[in-house]
Motif scaffolding. Structure first.
Motif, mmCIF file in Angstrom:
data_model
loop_
_atom_site.group_PDB
_atom_site.id
_atom_site.type_symbol
_atom_site.label_atom_id
_atom_site.label_comp_id
_atom_site.label_asym_id
_atom_site.label_seq_id
_atom_site.Cartn_x
_atom_site.Cartn_y
_atom_site.Cartn_z
ATOM 1 N N PRO A 188 0.795 -1.227 0.000
ATOM 2 C CA PRO A 188 0.000 0.000 0.000
ATOM 3 C C PRO A 188 0.832 1.284 0.000
ATOM 4 N N ASP A 189 1.980 1.286 0.690
ATOM 5 C CA ASP A 189 2.789 2.489 0.811
ATOM 6 C C ASP A 189 4.258 2.092 0.651
ATOM 7 N N ILE A 190 4.780 2.225 -0.567
ATOM 8 C CA ILE A 190 6.149 1.786 -0.855
ATOM 9 C C ILE A 190 7.157 2.573 -0.029
ATOM 10 N N ASP A 191 6.969 3.891 0.095
ATOM 11 C CA ASP A 191 7.916 4.700 0.878
ATOM 12 C C ASP A 191 7.995 4.206 2.322
ATOM 13 N N LEU A 192 6.860 3.915 2.920
ATOM 14 C CA LEU A 192 6.839 3.404 4.291
ATOM 15 C C LEU A 192 7.485 2.021 4.354
ATOM 16 N N ALA A 193 7.168 1.176 3.391
ATOM 17 C CA ALA A 193 7.731 -0.183 3.366
ATOM 18 C C ALA A 193 9.245 -0.165 3.194
ATOM 19 N N MET A 194 9.789 0.892 2.597
ATOM 20 C CA MET A 194 11.233 1.003 2.383
ATOM 21 C C MET A 194 11.967 1.494 3.628
ATOM 22 N N LYS A 195 11.245 1.924 4.650
ATOM 23 C CA LYS A 195 11.892 2.419 5.868
ATOM 24 C C LYS A 195 12.423 1.248 6.688
ATOM 25 N N ALA A 196 13.706 1.332 7.045
ATOM 26 C CA ALA A 196 14.336 0.279 7.848
ATOM 27 C C ALA A 196 13.579 0.101 9.156
ATOM 28 N N GLY A 197 13.222 -1.127 9.457
ATOM 29 C CA GLY A 197 12.525 -1.447 10.703
ATOM 30 C C GLY A 197 11.012 -1.502 10.585
ATOM 31 N N TYR A 198 10.454 -0.982 9.486
ATOM 32 C CA TYR A 198 9.009 -1.050 9.306
ATOM 33 C C TYR A 198 8.636 -2.449 8.834
ATOM 34 N N SER A 199 7.657 -3.062 9.501
ATOM 35 C CA SER A 199 7.267 -4.423 9.132
ATOM 36 C C SER A 199 5.786 -4.642 9.361
ATOM 37 N N THR A 200 5.200 -5.414 8.464
ATOM 38 C CA THR A 200 3.814 -5.836 8.649
ATOM 39 C C THR A 200 3.751 -7.337 8.933
ATOM 40 N N ALA A 201 4.911 -7.929 9.229
ATOM 41 C CA ALA A 201 4.953 -9.374 9.501
ATOM 42 C C ALA A 201 4.181 -9.693 10.775
ATOM 43 N N PRO A 202 3.401 -10.782 10.757
ATOM 44 C CA PRO A 202 2.667 -11.171 11.962
ATOM 45 C C PRO A 202 3.605 -11.684 13.063
ATOM 46 N N ASP A 203 3.109 -11.691 14.291
ATOM 47 C CA ASP A 203 3.920 -12.094 15.440
ATOM 48 C C ASP A 203 4.507 -13.493 15.303
ATOM 49 N N GLU A 204 3.734 -14.433 14.724
ATOM 50 C CA GLU A 204 4.264 -15.804 14.606
ATOM 51 C C GLU A 204 5.475 -15.851 13.675
ATOM 52 N N VAL A 205 5.514 -14.974 12.678
ATOM 53 C CA VAL A 205 6.664 -14.900 11.774
ATOM 54 C C VAL A 205 7.853 -14.268 12.503
ATOM 55 N N ARG A 206 7.579 -13.238 13.275
ATOM 56 C CA ARG A 206 8.648 -12.585 14.047
ATOM 57 C C ARG A 206 9.246 -13.553 15.061
ATOM 58 N N SER A 207 8.411 -14.417 15.625
ATOM 59 C CA SER A 207 8.910 -15.378 16.620
ATOM 60 C C SER A 207 9.877 -16.383 15.985
ATOM 61 N N LEU A 208 9.818 -16.526 14.655
ATOM 62 C CA LEU A 208 10.745 -17.408 13.940
ATOM 63 C C LEU A 208 12.049 -16.687 13.582
ATOM 64 N N GLY A 209 12.115 -15.396 13.903
ATOM 65 C CA GLY A 209 13.323 -14.629 13.612
ATOM 66 C C GLY A 209 13.271 -13.859 12.311
ATOM 67 N N PHE A 210 12.099 -13.801 11.689
ATOM 68 C CA PHE A 210 11.929 -13.066 10.431
ATOM 69 C C PHE A 210 11.072 -11.836 10.692
ATOM 70 N N GLY A 211 10.947 -10.977 9.682
ATOM 71 C CA GLY A 211 10.022 -9.849 9.778
ATOM 72 C C GLY A 211 10.548 -8.661 10.549
ATOM 73 N N ALA A 212 11.862 -8.428 10.498
ATOM 74 C CA ALA A 212 12.455 -7.306 11.223
ATOM 75 C C ALA A 212 12.332 -5.982 10.473
ATOM 76 N N GLY A 213 11.762 -6.021 9.275
ATOM 77 C CA GLY A 213 11.582 -4.788 8.521
ATOM 78 C C GLY A 213 12.822 -4.350 7.762
ATOM 79 N N MET A 214 13.708 -5.282 7.447
ATOM 80 C CA MET A 214 14.925 -4.945 6.707
ATOM 81 C C MET A 214 14.931 -5.533 5.293
#
Length: 140
Positions: A84-110
């Motif tokens: 939806p927002d490429i500029d926002l998605a390009m910001k380091a650390g911004y992520s829309t990854a769900p919590d279960e994905v983050r718990s696997l060590g992914f989705g840090a927004g990089m």
């Protein structure tokens, strides 16, 4: 190598056990072809980040890699929700990854920032509800 080598990979959705197989295969092939270590590293990182994004956000997709004496072109195409927002998605650390994905060590927004950092050119084409195609180029 005088001609273009074309490789295609299907990236299955939600399969973290296979995520990275395509980028690993391309890395091996580039080494066998004698690509510079710098180019191999850039392609491996940029493509891996894209591959992981396809698994997390886009219900998988298809990667096409064109290797020529001058460059490596990677086209990552998915049929996910779009960005939806490429500029926002390009910001380091911004992520829309769900919590279960983050718990696997992914989705840090990089993912997207690293894809841009490790490619010489990057273009994002996205349409909400249709999908996203990211084209990256690494010069040899």
């Amino acid at each position: 190598m005088d001609e273009v080598m074309v490789l295609t990979y299907d990236v299955p959705p939600d399969d973290f056990t296979r995520a990275g197989e395509a980028s690993s295969d391309v890395k091996s092939k580039l080494k066998m072809l004698g690509a510079s270590p710098a180019a191999v590293r850039k392609v491996a990182i940029a493509m891996y980040e894209g591959e992981i994004n396809m698994v997390i956000h886009a219900h998988g997709g298809k990667i096409t890699v064109e290797i020529s004496p001058q460059s490596i072109k990677m086209v990552l195409a998915d049929v996910g929700p779009g960005i939806p927002d490429i500029d926002l998605a390009m910001k380091a650390g911004y992520s829309t990854a769900p919590d279960e994905v983050r718990s696997l060590g992914f989705g840090a927004g990089m993912g997207l920032p690293n894809m841009k950092k490790y490619s010489d050119e990057m273009k994002i084409e996205t349409e909400i509800g249709v999908g996203t195609t990211i084209t990256m180029l690494v010069n040899m």
